[in-house]
Design a protein around this motif. Structure first.
Motif, PDB file in Angstrom:
ATOM      1  N   MET A   1       0.847  -1.193   0.000  1.00 46.97           N
ATOM      2  CA  MET A   1       0.000   0.000   0.000  1.00 46.97           C
ATOM      3  C   MET A   1       0.885   1.247   0.000  1.00 46.97           C
ATOM      4  N   ASP A   2       0.492   2.272  -0.733  1.00 44.78           N
ATOM      5  CA  ASP A   2       1.302   3.470  -0.871  1.00 44.78           C
ATOM      6  C   ASP A   2       1.314   4.289   0.413  1.00 44.78           C
ATOM      7  N   GLU A   3       2.514   4.658   0.847  1.00 42.61           N
ATOM      8  CA  GLU A   3       2.662   5.446   2.067  1.00 42.61           C
ATOM      9  C   GLU A   3       1.997   6.812   1.939  1.00 42.61           C
ATOM     10  N   TRP A   4       1.983   7.374   0.739  1.00 46.76           N
ATOM     11  CA  TRP A   4       1.420   8.712   0.574  1.00 46.76           C
ATOM     12  C   TRP A   4      -0.079   8.755   0.869  1.00 46.76           C
ATOM     13  N   LEU A   5      -0.737   7.610   0.887  1.00 45.89           N
ATOM     14  CA  LEU A   5      -2.165   7.546   1.205  1.00 45.89           C
ATOM     15  C   LEU A   5      -2.426   7.136   2.655  1.00 45.89           C
ATOM     16  N   SER A   6      -1.376   7.101   3.480  1.00 43.14           N
ATOM     17  CA  SER A   6      -1.531   6.578   4.840  1.00 43.14           C
ATOM     18  C   SER A   6      -2.526   7.391   5.676  1.00 43.14           C
ATOM     19  N   ARG A   7      -2.515   8.728   5.528  1.00 43.28           N
ATOM     20  CA  ARG A   7      -3.447   9.559   6.304  1.00 43.28           C
ATOM     21  C   ARG A   7      -4.883   9.363   5.829  1.00 43.28           C
ATOM     22  N   THR A   8      -5.055   9.210   4.528  1.00 40.69           N
ATOM     23  CA  THR A   8      -6.393   8.953   3.985  1.00 40.69           C
ATOM     24  C   THR A   8      -6.905   7.599   4.458  1.00 40.69           C
ATOM     25  N   ARG A   9      -6.004   6.612   4.498  1.00 40.26           N
ATOM     26  CA  ARG A   9      -6.381   5.262   4.929  1.00 40.26           C
ATOM     27  C   ARG A   9      -6.798   5.251   6.395  1.00 40.26           C
ATOM     28  N   LEU A  10      -6.136   6.054   7.225  1.00 39.19           N
ATOM     29  CA  LEU A  10      -6.521   6.147   8.638  1.00 39.19           C
ATOM     30  C   LEU A  10      -7.969   6.624   8.788  1.00 39.19           C
ATOM     31  N   LEU A  11      -8.390   7.503   7.903  1.00 36.69           N
ATOM     32  CA  LEU A  11      -9.733   8.061   7.978  1.00 36.69           C
ATOM     33  C   LEU A  11     -10.777   7.150   7.329  1.00 36.69           C
ATOM     34  N   PHE A  12     -10.446   6.558   6.171  1.00 33.06           N
ATOM     35  CA  PHE A  12     -11.428   5.806   5.402  1.00 33.06           C
ATOM     36  C   PHE A  12     -11.319   4.291   5.560  1.00 33.06           C
TER      37      PHE A  12
END
Length: 239
Positions: A1-12
């Motif tokens: 999984m891409d690290e750049w989406l880590s904050r989005t993943r925490l939310l969604f």
């Protein structure tokens, strides 16, 4: 999984992110509103994006448009955004078309079921209504921007069905034309309940499909774009 989406993943969460990565969004019109909508979609992790606009960056765009810098003056807006979006996500499947959309283009553009959601940020009435009508008739998901010009109050921005819009000349014109097509509701729109400042409108001549120019402020079109993107992201990530 891409690290750049880590904050989005925490939310969604993982599954909604996967749904975004498997989705394809079309944005028609990437000026003051559409470019911000497109960028928010890209930063959320959309897998495929098509952007269409025939305009180039002009000096009058500098007060509000994402694409507008002195270094980009005269360049096609879609090409500026293509470079920018691929710098955000190099894996993005991006199609950029430097052209104005015409009514006859719409069936070819949308046939095949490849587009999961359409964002309409067109400011010319005829192609705008043609795109909306086609999407509604063929049950293609679409959200449409109404007029952001002539307004100052960000708290007056709403998202509602076209039938429930008011204090917006563009929305009124769209409603009237859609009724001639037998459509009275079913279109989600972003609009403002603030009445436009009539003193902020000047008549222009010699511009393509444009009879007037409306005064704008830096933040209003951007917020409209964020509302559009927020609606699309929420809908695409729903189970």
């Amino acid at each position: 999984m891409d690290e750049w989406l880590s904050r989005t993943r925490l939310l969604f969460g993982d599954e909604p992110i996967k749904r975004l990565q498997n989705a394809h969004v079309l944005v028609v019109g990437v000026g003051g509103v559409g470019a911000y909508a497109a960028e928010m979609i890209v930063r959320a992790g959309i897998g495929a994006l098509t952007i269409i606009d025939g305009d180039t960056v002009s000096e009058s765009n500098l007060n509000r448009q994402l694409v507008a810098l002195h270094s980009t003056l005269g360049k096609p807006k879609v090409e500026v955004l293509k470079e920018r979006f691929l710098d955000i996500n190099p894996d993005l499947k991006l199609t950029a078309q430097h052209r104005f959309i015409e009514e006859e283009d719409i069936p070819v553009l949308l046939e095949g079921g490849e587009i999961d959601f359409v964002i309409d940020a067109i400011d010319t009435l005829a192609p705008k209504v043609a795109l909306i009508a086609y999407c509604l008739r063929h049950k293609i998901k679409i959200v449409s921007s109404m007029g952001a010009g002539g307004r100052k109050d960000p708290s007056a921005i709403r998202i509602a069905d076209i039938a429930d819009t008011y204090h917006c000349a563009l929305a009124k014109a769209v409603r009237l034309r859609l009724r001639k097509e037998g459509i009275s509701k079913g279109l989600k729109t972003v609009f403002s309940t603030e009445q436009a400042d009539r003193n902020a409108v000047v008549v222009v001549e010699g511009e393509r499909n444009k009879k007037s120019t409306v005064g704008t402020i830096s933040y209003l079109p951007a917020i409209f774009g964020c509302y559009l993107a927020g609606h699309v992201i929420r809908k695409l990530t729903e189970v």
